[in-house]
Design an enzyme around this catalytic site. Structure first.
Site, PDB file in Angstrom:
ATOM      1  CB  VAL A  81      51.796  39.073  46.879  1.00  0.00           C
ATOM      2  CG1 VAL A  81      52.283  40.483  46.515  1.00  0.00           C
ATOM      3  CG2 VAL A  81      50.702  38.635  45.917  1.00  0.00           C
ATOM      4  CG  PHE A  82      58.797  39.668  48.221  1.00  0.00           C
ATOM      5  CD1 PHE A  82      59.155  39.137  49.451  1.00  0.00           C
ATOM      6  CD2 PHE A  82      59.548  40.707  47.695  1.00  0.00           C
ATOM      7  CE1 PHE A  82      60.253  39.643  50.148  1.00  0.00           C
ATOM      8  CE2 PHE A  82      60.651  41.215  48.375  1.00  0.00           C
ATOM      9  CZ  PHE A  82      61.009  40.682  49.614  1.00  0.00           C
ATOM     10  N   GLY A  83      56.233  41.722  49.192  1.00  0.00           N
ATOM     11  CA  GLY A  83      56.233  43.172  49.313  1.00  0.00           C
ATOM     12  C   GLY A  83      57.538  43.682  49.878  1.00  0.00           C
ATOM     13  CE1 TYR A  84      60.175  47.480  45.719  1.00  0.00           C
ATOM     14  CE2 TYR A  84      58.958  45.489  45.168  1.00  0.00           C
ATOM     15  CZ  TYR A  84      59.389  46.763  44.836  1.00  0.00           C
ATOM     16  OH  TYR A  84      59.035  47.319  43.627  1.00  0.00           O
ATOM     17  N   GLY A  85      58.070  47.381  49.736  1.00  0.00           N
ATOM     18  CA  GLY A  85      57.842  48.806  49.966  1.00  0.00           C
ATOM     19  C   GLY A  85      56.664  48.995  50.900  1.00  0.00           C
ATOM     20  CB  SER A  86      53.600  51.039  50.685  1.00  0.00           C
ATOM     21  OG  SER A  86      53.050  50.583  49.466  1.00  0.00           O
ATOM     22  CD  GLU A  95      51.852  48.446  44.436  1.00  0.00           C
ATOM     23  OE1 GLU A  95      52.794  49.127  43.968  1.00  0.00           O
ATOM     24  OE2 GLU A  95      51.514  48.505  45.634  1.00  0.00           O
TER      25      GLU A  95
END
Length: 229
Positions: free
Chosen positions: A18-23, A117
């Site tokens: 899983v790629f996270g770019y925010g919280s 989400e």
């Protein structure tokens, strides 16, 4: 919502990622096997997604990030975005963190993330690259597409900053989300330019200080300084 797992077979690292770019960079409330500072190409991080359930309310939504693909951004949104101070390369790097999940915990973590989400986000798969530009893997990423019900789109930088400063919801103040993200991205990307965050951060701090709000004392929830890859 993530509907089916993937395993990479194109010379990337296998497994469920899983790629996270925010919280998901700084508020990591799920177990994982390992995490890697990484980036996706040709996607732009923008505070254009509404938050009605975490950093705002239905009557006063907060602002959180989503990703806009380069082609759509150039065709529909660039002329409305006043947070750009230089040319954006088509292969723009958007830094974040990729998490590899343990096989035995995939279903549990996905169910948790789908709920977290749920406010307008859907899952896509993207190619993820390590900080040294090597291809890392293919990962799931939650994106609020521009046609989802919570998408708010661009407004003037000052108006956007005001909304971030005053909004709050069940998960806390919008400005805490914002400042934690700015700090995290600076650290993990080794100060790689993110003009949207830079311009917006200056505007948010100006609005906050002008209102004499006691909002600038925040605590990061992940010890970023303890890891870089």
């Amino acid at each position: 919502m993530i509907t089916q797992p993937i395993s990479t077979n194109d010379n990337g690292e296998p497994g469920f990622w899983v790629f996270g770019y925010g919280s998901l960079i700084w508020k990591v409330d799920f177990p994982y096997e390992r995490r890697v500072v990484s980036y996706v190409r040709s996607m732009h991080r923008r505070f254009w997604q509404g938050s009605h359930d975490h950093r705002g309310t239905p009557s006063q939504p907060g602002r959180v990030v989503t990703l806009i693909g380069s082609n759509e951004f150039e065709a529909k949104w660039r002329h409305l975005d006043d947070t750009i101070f230089d040319a954006i390369p088509k292969d723009e790097k958007c830094f974040g963190v990729a998490y590899k999940l343990r096989e035995s915990q995939v279903a549990q973590v996905v169910a948790h993330l789908d709920h977290r989400e749920k406010n307008g986000y859907s899952s896509l798969t993207v190619k993820v690259f390590a900080a040294d530009d090597a291809f890392l893997t293919t990962a799931h990423v939650y994106i609020g597409t521009t046609d989802n019900e919570a998408f708010l789109g661009p407004v003037g930088c000052h108006e956007l900053a005001q909304q971030i400063v005053v909004s709050k919801g069940p998960s806390g103040r919008n400005i805490d989300y914002f400042l934690n993200l700015c700090m995290a991205v600076r650290i993990i990307s080794a100060n790689h330019s993110d003009s949207h965050l830079s311009v917006l951060e200056a505007a948010v701090l100006k609005v906050a200080e002008g209102g004499k709000a006691c909002i600038l004392r925040i605590r990061t929830q992940t010890p970023f300084q303890s890891w870089s890859s």
